[in-house]
Design a protein around this motif. Structure first.
Motif, short mmCIF file in Angstrom:
data_model
loop_
_atom_site.label_atom_id
_atom_site.label_comp_id
_atom_site.label_asym_id
_atom_site.label_seq_id
_atom_site.Cartn_x
_atom_site.Cartn_y
_atom_site.Cartn_z
N GLU A 114 62.29 -37.22 -75.03
CA GLU A 114 63.68 -38.04 -75.75
C GLU A 114 63.37 -39.51 -74.31
OE1 GLU A 114 67.05 -36.29 -73.79
OE2 GLU A 114 67.24 -34.57 -75.53
N LEU A 115 62.61 -39.57 -73.59
CA LEU A 115 62.27 -40.41 -73.06
C LEU A 115 61.15 -40.63 -73.52
CD1 LEU A 115 61.83 -39.31 -68.90
CD2 LEU A 115 63.09 -40.76 -69.95
N VAL A 116 60.11 -40.74 -74.15
CA VAL A 116 58.84 -40.56 -75.12
C VAL A 116 59.31 -41.34 -76.67
CG1 VAL A 116 56.48 -40.12 -76.33
CG2 VAL A 116 56.88 -39.11 -74.08
N ALA A 117 60.19 -40.61 -76.79
CA ALA A 117 61.17 -41.71 -78.56
C ALA A 117 61.81 -42.65 -78.07
CB ALA A 117 62.13 -40.07 -78.71
N GLY A 118 62.24 -42.78 -76.76
CA GLY A 118 62.64 -44.26 -76.53
C GLY A 118 61.79 -45.37 -76.07
N GLY A 119 60.44 -44.65 -76.10
CA GLY A 119 59.62 -45.74 -76.21
C GLY A 119 58.78 -45.55 -74.24
N CYS A 120 59.03 -44.64 -73.31
CA CYS A 120 58.76 -44.59 -72.29
C CYS A 120 57.26 -43.97 -72.30
CB CYS A 120 59.82 -43.60 -71.78
SG CYS A 120 61.39 -43.96 -71.33
N ARG A 121 56.31 -45.23 -71.91
CA ARG A 121 54.50 -44.99 -71.65
C ARG A 121 54.66 -44.41 -69.96
NH1 ARG A 121 56.70 -44.02 -75.95
NH2 ARG A 121 55.70 -44.41 -78.10
N GLN A 122 55.11 -44.52 -69.23
CA GLN A 122 54.95 -44.15 -68.40
C GLN A 122 56.00 -43.53 -67.79
OE1 GLN A 122 53.43 -46.90 -65.38
NE2 GLN A 122 53.90 -46.02 -62.95
N ILE A 123 55.82 -42.10 -66.85
CA ILE A 123 57.38 -40.85 -67.01
C ILE A 123 56.59 -40.52 -65.17
CG2 ILE A 123 58.56 -39.47 -67.61
CD1 ILE A 123 58.30 -39.74 -70.52
N ASP A 124 57.85 -40.87 -64.21
CA ASP A 124 57.55 -39.95 -62.86
C ASP A 124 58.56 -38.56 -63.21
OD1 ASP A 124 56.67 -42.44 -61.71
OD2 ASP A 124 57.85 -43.45 -62.69
N VAL A 125 57.65 -37.27 -62.70
CA VAL A 125 58.75 -36.74 -62.78
C VAL A 125 58.95 -36.12 -60.79
CG1 VAL A 125 58.50 -33.88 -63.28
CG2 VAL A 125 57.30 -35.94 -65.08
N LEU A 126 60.53 -36.22 -61.00
CA LEU A 126 60.69 -36.26 -59.21
C LEU A 126 61.36 -34.51 -60.08
CD1 LEU A 126 60.67 -36.54 -56.64
CD2 LEU A 126 62.90 -37.59 -56.71
N PRO A 127 60.74 -34.12 -58.96
CA PRO A 127 62.04 -32.38 -58.53
C PRO A 127 62.99 -32.50 -56.92
CG PRO A 127 59.06 -32.38 -58.15
CD PRO A 127 59.34 -33.57 -58.56
N LEU A 128 63.46 -32.09 -57.76
CA LEU A 128 64.63 -32.24 -57.19
C LEU A 128 65.33 -30.46 -56.34
CD1 LEU A 128 67.88 -34.30 -59.36
CD2 LEU A 128 65.86 -34.69 -57.20
N PHE A 129 64.17 -30.44 -55.38
CA PHE A 129 63.74 -29.27 -54.88
C PHE A 129 63.99 -29.26 -53.43
CE2 PHE A 129 63.09 -27.21 -59.46
CZ PHE A 129 63.07 -26.88 -59.37
N LEU A 130 64.48 -28.41 -52.61
CA LEU A 130 63.83 -28.65 -51.27
C LEU A 130 62.46 -28.78 -50.35
CD1 LEU A 130 67.64 -27.30 -49.55
CD2 LEU A 130 67.43 -29.72 -50.06
N GLY A 131 62.03 -27.82 -51.61
CA GLY A 131 60.46 -27.87 -51.10
C GLY A 131 60.06 -27.34 -51.89
N MET A 179 69.54 -23.82 -68.33
CA MET A 179 70.19 -25.17 -68.89
C MET A 179 69.86 -26.38 -69.43
SD MET A 179 72.37 -25.70 -65.34
CE MET A 179 73.66 -25.59 -64.80
N GLN A 180 70.72 -26.67 -70.07
CA GLN A 180 69.32 -27.97 -70.78
C GLN A 180 69.90 -28.97 -70.59
OE1 GLN A 180 67.65 -27.14 -73.75
NE2 GLN A 180 67.52 -24.92 -72.49
N PRO A 181 68.67 -30.05 -71.04
CA PRO A 181 67.59 -29.81 -71.64
C PRO A 181 66.91 -29.47 -70.91
CG PRO A 181 68.26 -32.27 -71.12
CD PRO A 181 69.42 -31.38 -70.27
N GLU A 182 65.36 -28.66 -71.02
CA GLU A 182 64.68 -27.82 -70.51
C GLU A 182 63.10 -29.69 -70.58
OE1 GLU A 182 62.97 -24.38 -72.09
OE2 GLU A 182 64.45 -23.36 -71.21
N LEU A 183 62.79 -29.50 -69.87
CA LEU A 183 61.88 -30.47 -69.54
C LEU A 183 61.01 -30.91 -70.64
CD1 LEU A 183 60.43 -32.34 -66.77
CD2 LEU A 183 58.83 -30.34 -66.75
N PRO A 184 61.00 -30.10 -71.34
CA PRO A 184 59.55 -30.62 -72.53
C PRO A 184 61.04 -31.65 -73.30
CG PRO A 184 58.83 -28.71 -72.21
CD PRO A 184 59.97 -28.96 -71.30
N GLN A 185 61.38 -30.80 -73.85
CA GLN A 185 63.00 -31.77 -74.28
C GLN A 185 63.11 -33.33 -74.12
OE1 GLN A 185 66.90 -29.41 -74.87
NE2 GLN A 185 67.25 -30.91 -75.69
N ALA A 186 63.75 -32.80 -72.04
CA ALA A 186 64.12 -34.25 -71.83
C ALA A 186 62.39 -35.11 -72.09
CB ALA A 186 64.03 -34.12 -70.45
N ALA A 187 61.33 -34.74 -71.61
CA ALA A 187 60.43 -35.76 -71.83
C ALA A 187 60.58 -36.52 -73.05
CB ALA A 187 58.66 -35.05 -71.61
#
Length: 129
Positions: free
Chosen positions: A63-80, A53-61
């Motif tokens: 987009e956030l950086v291009a939008g001005g984000c300088r601190q990005i939390d990455v939360l895996p939506l995995f059960l374990g 599926m899209q976007p993959e992590l590098p693309q989404a990151a």
């Protein structure tokens, strides 16, 4: 890379899910992203996928950086914390940090390991007949 907007959020959240070939699989994750956006309107939120599926992590990151984000939390939506979280995700995090040297990426534990999530799953299971 585009120039950040003056009122752009400095902080972003990347919700990271596995992905699947069936587009309906993403619906609960999209609902999570929508609810986070509603609860935290000043936070830039993106949903990203490991595969299929899209976007993959590098693309989404990016987009956030291009939008001005300088601190990005990455939360895996995995059960374990299986192989994807323990092996694939750290390599992706290294890539993100190398591509966006001025940005601080913070990797969090898999959401399924959080006490609130465990409690919610137990409560839902206990309600079954």
């Amino acid at each position: 890379m585009s120039t950040p907007q003056p009122d752009a959020p400095a902080q972003g959240l990347l919700l990271f899910a596995h992905g699947a070939r069936d587009p309906r699989w993403a619906e609960p994750f999209e609902a999570v992203a929508a609810r986070v956006r509603a609860q935290r309107p000043g936070l830039a939120v993106r949903l990203a996928f490991l595969e299929f599926m899209q976007p993959e992590l590098p693309q989404a990151a990016a987009e956030l950086v291009a939008g001005g984000c300088r601190q990005i939390d990455v939360l895996p939506l995995f059960l374990g914390a299986g192989g994807h979280v323990r092996k694939d995700l750290p390599a992706l995090m290294e890539r993100l940090q190398a591509e966006h040297a001025g940005v601080r990426f913070t990797l969090h534990a898999a959401i399924g390991e959080m006490p609130d999530v465990i409690d919610a799953m137990a409560a839902a299971a206990a309600k079954l007949p």
